[in-house]
Write a protein that holds these residues in place. Structure first.
Motif, short mmCIF file in Angstrom:
data_model
loop_
_atom_site.label_atom_id
_atom_site.label_comp_id
_atom_site.label_asym_id
_atom_site.label_seq_id
_atom_site.Cartn_x
_atom_site.Cartn_y
_atom_site.Cartn_z
N ARG A 64 28.75 41.68 43.57
CA ARG A 64 30.28 41.37 43.13
C ARG A 64 30.85 41.69 41.46
O ARG A 64 30.93 42.43 40.43
N ARG A 87 32.70 41.93 52.56
CA ARG A 87 33.94 43.08 52.63
C ARG A 87 34.98 42.13 52.68
O ARG A 87 35.63 43.49 51.63
N ASP A 90 36.06 41.78 49.51
CA ASP A 90 36.07 42.30 48.35
C ASP A 90 37.10 43.78 48.83
O ASP A 90 36.81 44.55 49.13
N ILE A 94 34.66 46.57 45.30
CA ILE A 94 34.33 46.91 44.20
C ILE A 94 32.85 47.45 43.93
O ILE A 94 31.61 48.28 43.36
#
Length: 239
Positions: A64, A87, A90, A94
């Motif tokens: 990230r 996953r 985020d 991103i």
């Protein structure tokens, strides 16, 4: 069970029992103490308009951050459980994440077909790979880099084992973070002096630069300072 199957089982077990929160794993340092510093070595050589692949991304903490510095970031990991954590952490997308076995260069070839030449960030992956698998991992790095990408590879040196042993020998025994590593048979290996450079060259890459590194862990000493493992960094590509 093949070596890759064994690793996948061990890592899936580790990540399945993890919350996925940043900093929970022993090595999952804040990016300001890891990826951000590491990029100082890569920046003079890398084209930031190319994507970057975070190999062995785990829960995506470093991925990230890398997504804020490059046109696109993709985190890949052998463990499906790790990719699921990345996953979930985020939700805004991103970066992207997918399962990939670095010991199978054909999977790296497929990713390269989709991404094109890409920069690579690989932190402390080779030492967790069996020696028999390391040439294939290096070949995957070379496949992803292609003609225009650059790879930053960081690995602990043999002296790192002494640091880990000292942490484990503290009063009260190993910390919960270190116990979890050992419980899942994720014992740190050792990459011999000169081995990383030799693997990269055998894969067709040129080592453009290298130097000593301090790999920051999320584990801390009793005074609150982070544990750092002695290591080396290598920037490689095709000149």
């Amino acid at each position: 069970m093949t070596m890759s199957d064994r690793y996948r089982t061990a890592w899936d077990g580790f990540w399945a029992e993890s919350s996925g929160e940043p900093g929970e794993p022993f090595w999952d340092a804040d990016p300001t103490l890891s990826a951000r510093r590491d990029l100082d070595h890569l920046d003079p050589y890398a084209d930031r308009s190319l994507p970057i692949a975070d190999l062995g991304c785990g829960n995506g903490t470093q991925t990230r951050f890398l997504a804020t510095r490059f046109a696109r970031a993709v985190g890949v990991d052998l463990s499906a459980a790790a990719v699921a954590h990345a996953r979930r952490a985020d939700p805004e997308g991103i970066a992207t994440y997918e399962q990939l076995n670095l010991a199978n260069p054909a999977e790296a070839d497929d990713l390269h077909e989709r991404l094109g030449d890409t920069n690579v960030y690989m932190r402390a992956v080779l030492h967790q790979s069996d020696p028999e698998d390391r040439p294939a991992v290096a070949a995957s790095v070379a496949q992803l880099v292609g003609t225009h990408g650059r790879a930053l590879v960081l690995e602990p040196t043999g002296e790192a084992k002494e640091v880990i042993a000292a942490v484990a020998a503290r009063p009260g025994g190993p910390s919960p973070k270190l116990r979890r590593v050992k419980e899942h048979d994720l014992h740190p290996g050792e990459v011999a002096e000169g081995e990383v450079a030799a693997l990269l060259r055998a894969a067709g890459l040129t080592v453009l630069d290298e130097g000593a590194a301090a790999l920051t862990m999320s584990e801390t000493h009793p005074d609150g300072t982070p544990v750092e493992l002695p290591g080396r960094w290598f920037v490689a590509g095709r000149p």
